[in-house]
Scaffold this motif. Structure first.
Motif, PDB file in Angstrom:
ATOM      1  N   GLY A  35       0.629  -1.322  -0.009  1.00 31.11           N
ATOM      2  CA  GLY A  35      -0.151  -0.060   0.044  1.00 31.11           C
ATOM      3  C   GLY A  35       0.789   1.275   0.102  1.00 31.11           C
ATOM      4  N   PHE A  36       1.900   1.132   0.837  1.00 33.35           N
ATOM      5  CA  PHE A  36       2.814   2.479   0.641  1.00 33.35           C
ATOM      6  C   PHE A  36       4.026   2.310  -0.361  1.00 33.35           C
ATOM      7  CE2 PHE A  36       1.368   2.297   5.491  1.00 33.35           C
ATOM      8  CZ  PHE A  36       0.724   3.639   5.222  1.00 33.35           C
ATOM      9  N   ALA A  37       4.586   1.366  -0.521  1.00 33.78           N
ATOM     10  CA  ALA A  37       5.384   1.338  -1.708  1.00 33.78           C
ATOM     11  C   ALA A  37       4.848   1.696  -3.220  1.00 33.78           C
ATOM     12  CB  ALA A  37       6.111   0.127  -1.614  1.00 33.78           C
ATOM     13  N   LYS A  38       3.743   1.297  -3.304  1.00 28.49           N
ATOM     14  CA  LYS A  38       2.931   1.532  -4.605  1.00 28.49           C
ATOM     15  C   LYS A  38       3.681   0.989  -5.762  1.00 28.49           C
ATOM     16  CE  LYS A  38       0.692   5.620  -2.747  1.00 28.49           C
ATOM     17  NZ  LYS A  38      -0.565   4.866  -2.407  1.00 28.49           N
ATOM     18  N   GLU A  39       4.084   2.072  -7.034  1.00 25.69           N
ATOM     19  CA  GLU A  39       4.699   1.322  -7.881  1.00 25.69           C
ATOM     20  C   GLU A  39       6.144   1.128  -7.863  1.00 25.69           C
ATOM     21  OE1 GLU A  39       5.686   5.749  -7.980  1.00 25.69           O
ATOM     22  OE2 GLU A  39       3.912   4.234  -7.599  1.00 25.69           O
ATOM     23  N   LYS A  40       6.925   1.497  -6.731  1.00 21.22           N
ATOM     24  CA  LYS A  40       8.321   1.428  -6.537  1.00 21.22           C
ATOM     25  C   LYS A  40       8.773   0.050  -6.294  1.00 21.22           C
ATOM     26  CE  LYS A  40       9.527   5.714  -6.403  1.00 21.22           C
ATOM     27  NZ  LYS A  40      10.245   6.438  -4.941  1.00 21.22           N
ATOM     28  N   GLN A  41       7.817  -0.877  -5.851  1.00 22.32           N
ATOM     29  CA  GLN A  41       8.036  -2.235  -5.483  1.00 22.32           C
ATOM     30  C   GLN A  41       6.394  -3.021  -5.757  1.00 22.32           C
ATOM     31  OE1 GLN A  41      10.751  -3.626  -3.116  1.00 22.32           O
ATOM     32  NE2 GLN A  41      10.039  -5.647  -2.746  1.00 22.32           N
ATOM     33  N   VAL A  42       6.172  -3.715  -6.771  1.00 17.08           N
ATOM     34  CA  VAL A  42       5.150  -4.314  -7.093  1.00 17.08           C
ATOM     35  C   VAL A  42       5.108  -5.704  -6.837  1.00 17.08           C
ATOM     36  CG1 VAL A  42       3.198  -4.785  -8.651  1.00 17.08           C
ATOM     37  CG2 VAL A  42       4.373  -2.626  -8.632  1.00 17.08           C
ATOM     38  N   ASN A  43       4.462  -6.085  -5.555  1.00 18.43           N
ATOM     39  CA  ASN A  43       4.206  -7.454  -5.287  1.00 18.43           C
ATOM     40  C   ASN A  43       2.839  -8.161  -5.624  1.00 18.43           C
ATOM     41  OD1 ASN A  43       6.731  -7.974  -3.712  1.00 18.43           O
ATOM     42  ND2 ASN A  43       5.800  -5.882  -2.834  1.00 18.43           N
ATOM     43  N   LEU A  44       1.672  -7.111  -6.008  1.00 16.99           N
ATOM     44  CA  LEU A  44       0.467  -7.922  -6.126  1.00 16.99           C
ATOM     45  C   LEU A  44       0.250  -7.198  -7.393  1.00 16.99           C
ATOM     46  CD1 LEU A  44      -0.747  -7.047  -2.626  1.00 16.99           C
ATOM     47  CD2 LEU A  44      -0.181  -9.159  -3.505  1.00 16.99           C
ATOM     48  N   PRO A  45       0.671  -7.855  -8.603  1.00 15.91           N
ATOM     49  CA  PRO A  45       0.293  -7.034 -10.013  1.00 15.91           C
ATOM     50  C   PRO A  45      -1.136  -6.907 -10.487  1.00 15.91           C
ATOM     51  CG  PRO A  45       1.054  -9.415 -10.174  1.00 15.91           C
ATOM     52  CD  PRO A  45       1.090  -9.064  -8.744  1.00 15.91           C
ATOM     53  N   ILE A  46      -1.902  -7.861 -10.126  1.00 12.30           N
ATOM     54  CA  ILE A  46      -3.213  -7.563 -10.538  1.00 12.30           C
ATOM     55  C   ILE A  46      -4.143  -6.319  -9.972  1.00 12.30           C
ATOM     56  CG2 ILE A  46      -5.808  -8.758 -11.100  1.00 12.30           C
ATOM     57  CD1 ILE A  46      -3.054  -9.599 -12.640  1.00 12.30           C
ATOM     58  N   TRP A  47      -4.013  -6.334  -8.445  1.00  8.68           N
ATOM     59  CA  TRP A  47      -4.480  -5.259  -7.572  1.00  8.68           C
ATOM     60  C   TRP A  47      -3.761  -4.043  -7.993  1.00  8.68           C
ATOM     61  CZ3 TRP A  47      -1.732  -1.942  -4.251  1.00  8.68           C
ATOM     62  CH2 TRP A  47      -2.442  -1.334  -3.760  1.00  8.68           C
ATOM     63  N   ALA A  48      -2.468  -4.092  -8.464  1.00 11.34           N
ATOM     64  CA  ALA A  48      -1.653  -2.745  -8.644  1.00 11.34           C
ATOM     65  C   ALA A  48      -2.210  -2.077 -10.130  1.00 11.34           C
ATOM     66  CB  ALA A  48      -0.384  -2.943  -8.889  1.00 11.34           C
ATOM     67  N   ASN A  49      -2.443  -3.025 -11.157  1.00 14.45           N
ATOM     68  CA  ASN A  49      -2.988  -2.813 -12.278  1.00 14.45           C
ATOM     69  C   ASN A  49      -4.576  -2.137 -12.100  1.00 14.45           C
ATOM     70  OD1 ASN A  49      -2.676  -2.558 -15.274  1.00 14.45           O
ATOM     71  ND2 ASN A  49      -4.366  -4.079 -15.241  1.00 14.45           N
ATOM     72  N   ASN A  50      -5.437  -2.951 -11.516  1.00 16.45           N
ATOM     73  CA  ASN A  50      -6.794  -2.569 -11.428  1.00 16.45           C
ATOM     74  C   ASN A  50      -7.034  -1.246 -10.386  1.00 16.45           C
ATOM     75  OD1 ASN A  50      -6.793  -4.885 -12.958  1.00 16.45           O
ATOM     76  ND2 ASN A  50      -8.435  -5.805 -11.687  1.00 16.45           N
ATOM     77  N   SER A  51      -6.138  -1.388  -9.385  1.00 12.41           N
ATOM     78  CA  SER A  51      -6.636  -0.079  -8.401  1.00 12.41           C
ATOM     79  C   SER A  51      -5.922   1.256  -8.743  1.00 12.41           C
ATOM     80  CB  SER A  51      -6.360  -0.626  -7.156  1.00 12.41           C
ATOM     81  OG  SER A  51      -4.880  -0.716  -6.867  1.00 12.41           O
ATOM     82  N   ARG A  52      -4.683   0.928  -9.468  1.00 13.50           N
ATOM     83  CA  ARG A  52      -3.863   2.154  -9.804  1.00 13.50           C
ATOM     84  C   ARG A  52      -3.277   2.558  -8.235  1.00 13.50           C
ATOM     85  NH1 ARG A  52      -2.108   1.214 -14.721  1.00 13.50           N
ATOM     86  NH2 ARG A  52      -3.872   1.029 -15.990  1.00 13.50           N
TER      87      ARG A  52
END
Length: 553
Positions: free
Chosen positions: A454-471
């Motif tokens: 939640g805090f690292a955001k795009e700096k280190q993506v561990n959850l790719p689907i959530w990251a892509n969908n939620s921005r």
């Protein structure tokens, strides 16, 4: 006569074996051939054999250190973090051994230094790395009487890098200027030019962007005013650290206490307070600082261990400090690699009948915790290396549907209840996200996301689907990492703008990523929101064996 004949036979056999024994140069040459083929583990094994035969040959230790370093890099490329960590630590140990055997071993100093300023801060080798590079620089004239611009450029490039990381900026500038004298046009010269530009830009930015003044309490202001008049006063810096701790400003407290320790390195009180300040900072959990420094909490883990070890150097026979260190080593994440040391110390304390029961029982608890943790690590190796086997399935069953937590029914009336099980456990807690999408796949709301993601955001993506969908829209739902067991979340039927969603079909998704096993799981369930209640149960098997979604009208 028979006895004499037997002795002569044995002596002859020993002479024959000695004649067949490989020289250390042959071992090194064969290891180089293996490394050329990227067979780094085989090279390490061969040089370990060489070290057994030639324990006092510094060049063998140097080459073994280099082989461990190559193996660590290869392990990092394949995400084998345990082996990568081990390889780096073993490399430093071998470089150190080479220097102990030959204090003027130029290559050992150079390689220790180059590794020291380039490995992540969590290894804590920066200061030692700079010292070894300085030693290598002092040996240049002896090793190369006629000069060697290429090697000189390498040394001063890394020295500049190390000085900059230590915030010794003028020394960094001088080192990089020397690189440009030796090798202005190769990669070292380019790196030096970039370093000098960064120094210039950093100075310009500092002049343009003056930091915002921080609101300080009256007590802090008074102490700082006194320090300005007496910079070397230990008691004032100690008082500043204590006051920051009382105000729960842990990072500021660490800076003040470290300055006090520079003045009096043997102060047990200051060292004890520093350990506490770092520990309190570490237990805060993830926060906004992670976005700028993804290694923050990792570095805190190593830092608190180092400072605790220093406290034990100052007061080695204090059983409370021994207990704290043993527990710390046992509870720390796997990459700190102190668990065996912690278990040995805890076992010693638990068996010491002269100690109070309170210390012995706490040591026993920590001992049990650590042994269970080691057992879990063995199971994780099984699942990671043999995921399709029957025995791996037994591990998943052991971490199956266990009742952890309570239903979250605090929201009355219409709602969606989300219950799921994490059926797996790794060395550290996984990164997990739970979110809602509408029928068209449009992101609606994050119900929960682990703190780091939640805090690292795009700096280190561990959850790719959530990251892509939620921005990376977290809706303030970032929380501490959850682990194996049952978990419950409630959706209040509002989107991330807190607007009530219309009736229709919605999808609830749970995504989880474990490390270091690199186990990954994702499961979704559709739920109708509208006129009547709805319920969906998805049994997907490991590592997320169950997702239960209920719409309550």
């Amino acid at each position: 006569m028979k006895r004499m004949t037997f002795i002569l036979i044995i002596l002859g056999f020993a002479v024959m074996l000695n004649g067949q024994q490989k020289s250390f140069e042959t071992f090194i040459s064969e290891a180089q051939d293996l490394k050329t083929k990227r067979q780094f583990q085989e090279a390490v094994d061969l040089l370990l054999e060489a070290v057994e035969i030639y324990p006092n040959e510094s060049n063998v230790h140097l080459q073994l250190g280099l082989a461990w370093g190559d193996l660590a890099q290869q392990a990092g490329e394949t995400n084998d973090m345990m082996l990568a960590m081990k390889g780096v630590n073993e490399a430093f140990a071998e470089f150190e051994k080479a220097v102990q055997l030959d204090p003027d071993h130029f290559e050992a100093h150079l390689n220790y230094g180059a590794y020291g300023v380039n490995v992540p801060a969590l290894f804590g080798k920066l200061d030692q790395g700079v010292l070894h590079l300085e030693k290598a620089a002092s040996l240049l004239e002896k090793i190369f009487p006629d000069g060697n611009p290429e090697v000189s450029g390498v040394i001063y490039r890394f020295l500049g890098q190390g000085y900059q990381m230590q915030e010794r900026l003028e020394e960094a500038r001088t080192a990089w200027e020397k690189v440009l004298e030796f090798t202005p046009d190769n990669e070292n010269g380019l790196a030096a030019q970039e370093g000098l530009e960064n120094l210039k830009q950093g100075k310009a930015n500092a002049e343009v962007q003056k930091p915002e003044s921080k609101q300080e309490s009256p007590e802090i202001v008074v102490i700082k005013q006194k320090i300005e008049k007496s910079q070397g006063d230990f008691q004032l810096h100690l008082a500043l650290g204590k006051t920051y701790m009382e105000e729960k400003h842990w990072a500021d407290a660490q800076q003040a206490l470290k300055q006090a320790i520079r003045i009096d390195p043997n102060s047990i009180e200051a060292q004890r307070l520093l350990v506490n300040a770092i520990g309190q900072d570490a237990v805060l959990g993830y926060d906004e600082r992670i976005y700028e420094d993804q290694e923050l909490r990792t570095n805190l883990a190593f830092e608190v261990i180092r400072q605790m070890e220093r406290l034990l150097e100052l007061d080695p026979h204090n059983p409370e400090y021994q207990l704290e260190y043993g527990l710390m080593c046992t509870y720390m994440p796997f990459f700190v690699q102190k668990i065996d040391q912690g278990l040995d110390l805890l076992e010693s304390l638990a068996n010491d009948s002269s100690l109070p029961d309170s210390i012995r029982t706490e040591a026993l608890y920590g001992l049990g915790f650590g042994l269970r943790k080691k057992g879990t690590a063995i199971w994780m190796q099984l699942v990671q290396n043999y995921p399709k086997t029957e025995d791996a399935q037994l591990v998943y069953e052991e971490y199956g549907l266990r009742e952890h937590g309570k239903e979250q029914l605090s929201i009355h009336g219409e709602k969606v209840l989300v219950t799921f099980h994490l059926g797996f456990q790794d060395e550290i807690e996984p990164q997990t996200a739970v979110w809602v999408e509408d029928a068209s796949g449009r992101f609606v709301k994050t119900l929960y996301v682990s703190g780091f993601s939640g805090f690292a955001k795009e700096k280190q993506v561990n959850l790719p689907i959530w990251a892509n969908n939620s921005r990376f829209e977290t809706d303030g739902t970032t929380g501490a990492s959850i682990d194996w067991g049952k978990h419950n979340y409630t959706w209040n039927l509002k989107d991330h703008d807190e607007k009530r969603v219309p009736s229709g079909l919605y999808k609830i998704t749970v995504e989880t990523s474990w490390w270091p096993s690199m186990t990954y799981g994702r499961v979704s369930a559709d739920i109708h929101v509208g006129n009547t209640s709805d319920e969906k149960i998805v049994e997907s098997g490991p590592p997320i064996p169950l997702l239960h979604v209920q719409y309550i009208k």
